[in-house]
Enzyme design. Structure first.
Site, PDB file in Angstrom:
ATOM      1  N   THR A 142      24.034 -48.891  22.956  1.00 55.65           N
ATOM      2  CA  THR A 142      23.668 -50.158  22.335  1.00 55.65           C
ATOM      3  C   THR A 142      23.687 -49.918  20.834  1.00 55.65           C
ATOM      4  O   THR A 142      23.224 -48.872  20.381  1.00 55.65           O
ATOM      5  CB  THR A 142      22.276 -50.609  22.812  1.00 55.65           C
ATOM      6  OG1 THR A 142      21.862 -51.704  22.037  1.00 55.65           O
ATOM      7  CG2 THR A 142      21.231 -49.516  22.739  1.00 55.65           C
TER       8      THR A 142
ATOM      9  N   GLU B  21      19.098 -51.908  27.549  1.00 51.35           N
ATOM     10  CA  GLU B  21      18.006 -50.993  27.910  1.00 51.35           C
ATOM     11  C   GLU B  21      17.331 -51.384  29.213  1.00 51.35           C
ATOM     12  O   GLU B  21      16.451 -50.693  29.694  1.00 51.35           O
ATOM     13  CB  GLU B  21      16.948 -50.974  26.790  1.00 51.35           C
ATOM     14  CG  GLU B  21      17.371 -50.266  25.520  1.00 51.35           C
ATOM     15  CD  GLU B  21      17.992 -51.197  24.492  1.00 51.35           C
ATOM     16  OE1 GLU B  21      18.537 -52.251  24.895  1.00 51.35           O
ATOM     17  OE2 GLU B  21      17.946 -50.872  23.292  1.00 51.35           O
TER      18      GLU B  21
ATOM     19  N   LYS C 116      24.994 -61.894  16.765  1.00 53.11           N
ATOM     20  CA  LYS C 116      25.688 -61.952  18.063  1.00 53.11           C
ATOM     21  C   LYS C 116      26.941 -62.788  17.884  1.00 53.11           C
ATOM     22  O   LYS C 116      26.873 -63.964  17.598  1.00 53.11           O
ATOM     23  CB  LYS C 116      24.791 -62.635  19.092  1.00 53.11           C
ATOM     24  CG  LYS C 116      23.775 -61.703  19.673  1.00 53.11           C
ATOM     25  CD  LYS C 116      24.277 -61.234  21.004  1.00 53.11           C
ATOM     26  CE  LYS C 116      23.564 -60.015  21.480  1.00 53.11           C
ATOM     27  NZ  LYS C 116      23.583 -59.936  22.930  1.00 53.11           N
TER      28      LYS C 116
ATOM     29  N   TRP D  91      27.629 -57.439  19.465  1.00 57.24           N
ATOM     30  CA  TRP D  91      26.670 -57.300  18.374  1.00 57.24           C
ATOM     31  C   TRP D  91      27.358 -56.875  17.093  1.00 57.24           C
ATOM     32  O   TRP D  91      28.259 -56.047  17.119  1.00 57.24           O
ATOM     33  CB  TRP D  91      25.657 -56.200  18.696  1.00 57.24           C
ATOM     34  CG  TRP D  91      24.635 -56.564  19.694  1.00 57.24           C
ATOM     35  CD1 TRP D  91      24.839 -57.293  20.831  1.00 57.24           C
ATOM     36  CD2 TRP D  91      23.251 -56.214  19.669  1.00 57.24           C
ATOM     37  NE1 TRP D  91      23.658 -57.403  21.510  1.00 57.24           N
ATOM     38  CE2 TRP D  91      22.673 -56.753  20.827  1.00 57.24           C
ATOM     39  CE3 TRP D  91      22.454 -55.492  18.781  1.00 57.24           C
ATOM     40  CZ2 TRP D  91      21.321 -56.588  21.118  1.00 57.24           C
ATOM     41  CZ3 TRP D  91      21.119 -55.330  19.078  1.00 57.24           C
ATOM     42  CH2 TRP D  91      20.553 -55.882  20.224  1.00 57.24           C
TER      43      TRP D  91
HETATM   44  P1  AMP Z   1      22.379 -56.390  24.721  1.00 61.51           P
HETATM   45  O1  AMP Z   1      21.571 -55.159  24.786  1.00 61.51           O
HETATM   46  O2  AMP Z   1      23.615 -56.260  23.914  1.00 61.51           O
HETATM   47  O3  AMP Z   1      22.641 -56.923  26.085  1.00 61.51           O
HETATM   48  O4  AMP Z   1      21.525 -57.499  23.964  1.00 61.51           O
HETATM   49  C1  AMP Z   1      20.233 -57.813  24.363  1.00 61.51           C
HETATM   50  C2  AMP Z   1      19.696 -58.912  23.507  1.00 61.51           C
HETATM   51  O5  AMP Z   1      20.514 -60.079  23.626  1.00 61.51           O
HETATM   52  C3  AMP Z   1      18.314 -59.367  23.895  1.00 61.51           C
HETATM   53  O6  AMP Z   1      17.319 -58.549  23.358  1.00 61.51           O
HETATM   54  C4  AMP Z   1      18.280 -60.775  23.322  1.00 61.51           C
HETATM   55  O7  AMP Z   1      17.994 -60.768  21.931  1.00 61.51           O
HETATM   56  C5  AMP Z   1      19.705 -61.238  23.501  1.00 61.51           C
HETATM   57  N1  AMP Z   1      19.848 -62.057  24.724  1.00 61.51           N
HETATM   58  C6  AMP Z   1      20.293 -61.676  25.925  1.00 61.51           C
HETATM   59  N2  AMP Z   1      20.300 -62.712  26.782  1.00 61.51           N
HETATM   60  C7  AMP Z   1      19.842 -63.781  26.106  1.00 61.51           C
HETATM   61  C8  AMP Z   1      19.589 -65.153  26.427  1.00 61.51           C
HETATM   62  N3  AMP Z   1      19.846 -65.647  27.621  1.00 61.51           N
HETATM   63  N4  AMP Z   1      19.106 -65.947  25.451  1.00 61.51           N
HETATM   64  C9  AMP Z   1      18.846 -65.479  24.221  1.00 61.51           C
HETATM   65  N5  AMP Z   1      19.058 -64.209  23.855  1.00 61.51           N
HETATM   66  C10 AMP Z   1      19.543 -63.366  24.779  1.00 61.51           C
END
Ligand code: AMP
Length: 542
Positions: free
Chosen positions: A186, A331, A439, A444
């Site tokens: 990540t 995570e 995002k 990211w």
């Molecule tokens: P990742 O580790 O790249 O999957 O990103 C995780 C992060 O994406 C989370 O901590 C949130 O900030 C964001 N995220 C994931 N799903 C959602 C959702 N349905 N709505 C808003 N933010 C989300």
């Protein structure tokens, strides 16, 4: 007194053994890099996964050695999911959308021994192979006759020739279910990327919970299209849940545009699809332009970033498709919450029901959540009070790979970095991100990385990167810049300065020159104030 029940280790190999025995004729369909459609069965997935296992054994890889992939969603990638983890090695899915510098850094950090890649990523592999110090074997996911003679990669193997030389007879080993099975990096907001290291046990429990009716509700009657990449948190664990339930799997390969995805849904009679909002936005635009309709799609799980209300309405009202809004993190393997309704919601008026559907959902069994204030005190579940969201559970990280950054836990809870409310029915809603990460298209962008490049320009005194809403990509970065006194640099010169220093999609869309960037008491940039300053700003193409 102990129970008198058998005890078996929860191992990923059992999934493909089960699928072969109980759903042997179940189909796995892939759009290939080669352009055609490939079709076979779980029986063949199992057989070829065993060939992968024999091929890895012959390479003399040790238990827990890392086997990396740079690959789209497809059947060969699926065989590696089972073949690599099943033997006790660790599947490391690299993200091909990163800059080659980042990919080689991550491969070295993970100490990958083997890299298996789709031919579309040959240019990346050519760029990095000289810098990857631990990779001993490169395997191109193609037939022997598709291997380029002049690849420049010494000893490059063709996957088909590699596994073709091995028997499909193999006895999957048994070992401790807490052994590592796969890993995914990540990109942190600060410093270098960190890896979540999943175990067999965590993956199996996550797959079981993910398949439950109030989670993703998967069954042998489903035809599942995971558009979410297999290099992003194991495609949300869907390949494992599919093998567990015998669902037909359909893989989109590299064709992620709206037209190709729609055509695949129709031609393969997909009932359930999963992806980030950007993908569905492209597909809905394609459908609306052509007046198209689904004939089989029943539901779609949308997560990774907040699902816009208009998208839920479009799927539901125009096409009769149920949207399951879901939230999770790398995570967290990644499933945390899924927005499925309770009985009490069914009789609600449409508008009221929509307010529930917009939330990120309620916890699946196996994940506990709480929101806390700045002092760590738990806050009420009233749907209004917001606080830092913390989680714990059997598929949530306890430490990053190599212990980087110290323990991420606070009293056994993992702080997600998200700010949320939870209502009395347990529905969680993200109100903000405490991180400033941007995002874009489901990926990211680290604002610090973008700032660091600008700061390297001789005319730049200070730079702050923030995300701006974008109709297609969700967010795009812009950079606010304070010039050094007497120094000159134009917008276009600064954008050009990013060339070759980062991946193209991580380059900011615009530069805004400001007199000063607001600073807090300890000299840190205050991005909330900066956002306020730029609230009337519009992206060039938004
Ligand atoms: P990742 O580790 O790249 O999957 O990103 C995780 C992060 O994406 C989370 O901590 C949130 O900030 C964001 N995220 C994931 N799903 C959602 C959702 N349905 N709505 C808003 N933010 C989300």
């Amino acid at each position: 007194m102990l129970g008198l029940m058998q005890s078996h280790q929860l191992l990923i190999s059992s999934l493909i053994e089960f699928a072969e025995r109980h759903h042997g004729e179940g189909e796995v369909v892939s759009r290939r890099v080669e352009g055609d459609i490939h079709r076979y069965t779980y029986k063949q997935v199992a057989s070829r996964s065993r060939q992968v296992a024999n091929a890895l054994d012959q390479m003399k890889l040790k238990f827990s050695d890392r086997v990396a992939t740079l690959a789209w969603n497809g059947y060969r990638h699926l065989e590696l999911y089972f073949g690599v983890s099943g033997t006790g090695r660790v599947l490391h899915t690299l993200n091909p959308r990163l800059h080659p510098d980042q990919i080689s850094w991550i491969a070295n950090h993970a100490e990958d021994s083997v890299l298996c890649f789709d031919m579309s990523f040959l240019p990346i592999v050519k760029a990095i192979h000289g810098r990857c110090t631990t990779i001993k074997h490169y395997v191109a996911l193609c037939d022997a006759d598709k291997l380029p003679a002049d690849s420049g990669i010494p000893g490059l193997l063709s996957y088909e020739a590699w596994i073709g030389a091995h028997s499909s007879k193999y006895k999957w080993p048994s070992f401790d279910e807490n052994s590592a099975s796969s890993m995914c990096y990540t990109s942190g907001t600060t410093g270098n990327p960190k890896a979540a290291l999943y175990s067999h046990r965590s993956t199996m429990l996550h797959a079981l919970a993910g398949a439950l009716p109030d989670a993703l509700s998967m069954s042998a009657r489903d035809t599942l299209l995971p558009v979410v990449p297999m290099f992003h948190v194991n495609a949300w664990g869907l390949p494992y849940s599919a093998a567990m339930t015998g669902a037909k799997l359909v893989f989109p390969g590299p064709a992620m545009d709206g037209k190709s995805i729609f055509e695949l849904i129709e031609s393969e009679k997909v009932s359930f699809a999963a992806g980030v909002p950007t993908v569905w936005q492209m597909m809905l635009a394609h459908m609306q332009a052509g007046g198209l309709r689904f004939s089989t799609l029943k539901r779609t799980v949308i997560g990774g970033s907040a699902c816009p209300p208009a998208m839920i309405t479009a799927f539901n009202d125009l096409y009769g498709v149920e949207v399951l809004h879901a939230w999770g993190m790398t995570e967290m393997s990644p499933l945390g919450t899924v927005c499925t309704l309770k009985n009490k919601h069914l009789t609600m008026a449409a508008e009221e029901k929509m307010q529930v559907r917009l939330k990120q959902g309620r916890g699946v069994f196996g994940v506990d959540m709480k929101i806390v204030d700045g002092n760590g005190n738990e806050l009420p579940w009233d749907g209004k009070t917001y606080g830092d969201l913390l989680v714990k559970g059997s598929w949530i990280i306890s430490d990053y790979f190599k212990g980087e950054g110290g323990s991420p836990l606070v009293d056994g809870w993992f702080p997600t970095g998200d700010v949320a409310t939870i209502d009395a029915d347990g529905y969680m809603q993200i109100t903000d991100r405490s991180k400033d990460v941007i995002k874009s298209g489901g990926e990211w962008i680290s604002s610090i990385d973008v700032e660091n490049i600008a700061m390297a320009h001789p005319a730049v005194a200070m730079a702050a990167c923030i995300g701006m809403k974008h109709p297609k990509w969700d967010e795009r970065p812009i950079i606010a810049v304070v010039k050094k006194p007497g120094a000159e640099v134009s917008r276009d010169q600064l954008i050009a300065f990013y060339d070759g220093k980062t991946a193209k999609w991580q380059i900011p869309d615009d530069v805004v020159f400001v007199d000063a960037i607001p600073l807090g008491g300890t000299g840190k940039m205050q991005k909330t104030k900066l956002r306020e300053m730029l609230k009337d700003y519009k992206l060039p193409d938004a």
